[in-house]
Design a protein around this motif. Sequence first.
Motif, short mmCIF file in Angstrom:
data_model
loop_
_atom_site.label_atom_id
_atom_site.label_comp_id
_atom_site.label_asym_id
_atom_site.label_seq_id
_atom_site.Cartn_x
_atom_site.Cartn_y
_atom_site.Cartn_z
N ASN A 63 -10.64 9.06 -12.72
CA ASN A 63 -9.13 8.40 -12.68
C ASN A 63 -9.37 6.92 -13.49
OD1 ASN A 63 -7.76 9.83 -10.84
ND2 ASN A 63 -8.92 9.05 -9.07
N GLY A 87 -2.61 -0.85 -8.69
CA GLY A 87 -3.43 -0.21 -7.49
C GLY A 87 -3.73 -1.21 -6.52
N ALA A 88 -5.12 -1.05 -6.20
CA ALA A 88 -5.68 -2.12 -5.10
C ALA A 88 -5.27 -3.56 -5.57
CB ALA A 88 -6.95 -1.50 -4.88
N THR A 135 0.86 -1.11 0.07
CA THR A 135 -0.14 0.01 -0.07
C THR A 135 0.96 1.28 0.08
OG1 THR A 135 -1.66 -1.22 1.32
CG2 THR A 135 -1.82 0.90 1.11
N MET A 136 1.87 1.10 0.67
CA MET A 136 2.86 2.11 0.82
C MET A 136 3.50 2.53 -0.52
SD MET A 136 4.67 1.98 4.38
CE MET A 136 5.52 3.29 4.49
N GLN A 137 3.94 1.56 -1.20
CA GLN A 137 4.37 1.56 -2.60
C GLN A 137 3.44 2.27 -3.64
OE1 GLN A 137 7.43 1.66 -4.00
NE2 GLN A 137 7.86 -0.48 -4.32
N VAL A 138 2.12 2.00 -3.58
CA VAL A 138 1.21 2.21 -4.62
C VAL A 138 0.97 3.66 -4.49
CG1 VAL A 138 0.38 0.00 -5.39
CG2 VAL A 138 -0.91 1.12 -3.63
N THR A 139 0.89 4.22 -2.93
CA THR A 139 0.26 5.36 -2.64
C THR A 139 1.45 6.26 -2.66
OG1 THR A 139 0.50 4.85 -0.33
CG2 THR A 139 -1.72 4.73 -1.41
N GLU A 140 2.67 5.86 -3.02
CA GLU A 140 3.78 6.77 -3.23
C GLU A 140 4.47 7.07 -1.80
OE1 GLU A 140 3.66 8.84 -7.47
OE2 GLU A 140 2.24 9.55 -6.09
N GLU A 141 4.00 6.41 -0.85
CA GLU A 141 4.81 6.67 0.46
C GLU A 141 6.17 6.37 0.39
OE1 GLU A 141 2.38 5.47 4.07
OE2 GLU A 141 0.79 5.31 2.49
#
Lengths: 359, 248
Positions: B92, A328-329, A224-230
Amino acid sequence: MQLKVINQVLTLEGELTKITVPSLYKELKKALKEEAVTMIDLGKVSTIDSAGVAFLDEIQEIISGKSEILLFKGAKPELQAVIDTFSTIKLKSSAPTSGKGYFESLGEMSLDFGKGLAEAILLSSDIFYYSLLGLISRKGQRKGSLTQQATLLGSQALPIVSLLSFIIGLILALQSGVLLKDFGAGVFLADLLSVTMVREMGPLITAIIVAGRSGSAIASEIATMQVTEEIDALKMMALNPIRYVVVPKFHAITIVMPILVAFSILVSEIGGGIIAIGLLDIAPETFLSRSINILTVKDIIISFGKSIWFAWVIVIIGSYYGFRVKGGAEGVGKATTSSVVTSIFAVIFFDAIFSLLYL
Amino acid sequence: MKKNSPIIEIRELEARYGEMTVLSDINVDIYPEEITVILGGSGCGKTTLLKNILRLYEPYSGSVKFFGDDILDMDEGEFREVLKRTGMLFQNGALLNSISVYDNISIPLEMHTQLPRKVIDKMIRVKLSLVGLSEAIYKLPSELSGGMKKRAALARALALDPHLLFCDEPSAGLDPITSAALDELILDLKTQLKMSIVIVTHELASIHRIADKIIFLDAGKMLFNGSLDDAKRAGIPEIDRFFKVGKF
């Protein structure tokens, strides 16, 4: 909607839309068997949509093998505009006509596997390096992250580990106790239970539960951190994502896994003890003394050594799939599933290796 | 339906999130073969209005008529028939990530028609060609850029040749050239395919290029409903500021 072929002229009448095309398509095939077509008369067509235009293109394709020239006539200007917009005849041939072939997919899979393996080795070495570094300096890690992770991965897993271990101890004692009693060897149940739980079942059950529970949490959190660019944001803040995200988990699981295994063994012995004392009439002090005396220091070292190794495998696999996520998800879900499946497989595989090496 | 009668009629629409009213007193008519732009600053309720019109959020009160029938009184089956005549381009893209672009577009065609496979194949290829995405036909959405995703989503929205097309911020996040090309495409859809299009945006360049009519929202209220030129002459301070500054 009507379709007629007279003197090689195919006449269409009425609406030519996604509603009428399915039945017309069947009629067309019949009509073409009886007579060749060189021209299509659209003069009586009142409406056309993209399905109608695709149908006309399909007629063109079917006929092209049978007659050389196919002409459209009589289309009203407003229909012609729709035909011009939706006709596939003018499409460039650069568009691929089909997906990847079998060999292309196989080759791609092999390459992906090789690349994945290299990435996993690199990631493992990074995790070990930064974890060792983390023992000396806590730089690059959030304050309290070790305690937080130890609670998440350890304390919160304790109830489920205890419950399952208790039930397994109970079942193991029940199944083997009945057999041993038939041979007059009921007293050896304590030895069997103790060795099995300490050397095999304790570390294995705990690792499988942790892989399913905490391994999936690690993979989904990092993914999740990866896909939300965190993860990118951490890099931009000059923080090493492995040091910030993975190392606290690695340290925490190294501490809590042996504790969980110890609990698992203890609780399963209680479960087994209930059967031994209640069903097989073994004296409590006999059960306790035989359970302890049968164990050697080597057994204890193997048990806890294994559990730490399994813990590392779970964190590395979870992190690997988390960092490798794409999309994404959907990608997060896939990463989590792959992480759990691979972790459980790896835990059982390494357990077999340990069993062969230290029989 | 006659050309001069509205294709969508919204009366006294009120939308709420829990106890909070986010839209009230919305009265709008949308006519065939027109591009209606819903605009306003961020958080004014544009997307909420769109989603209430399409029953993605259930309106609190009021009526929304599509092709003369109130969709709020329709059962699921009746509303599904309306949706088959309606396309939606999400902000999106909202492409299904687990399947290819080709399969994304084939879903409505396979689910709602009995068309032969070969005809469906041709329709998918032509819709992708219309949006200039023929080369990406077998790619997964995760392999596409933001602009490509939007174009693929537009191709999916056009799959069933809808009479009505809704677009939620189609130009957001796109470079000016891609954005202008998308606007051209929307104009072509209106003129060549006689489509009615409702667009939510606050991109000024886009509004000037495509809007036949604008609906201006501010803090959940409709401040203006009419042509772009009339809006500029109306002397409403919020609208003047919007066009002067560009964006809130």
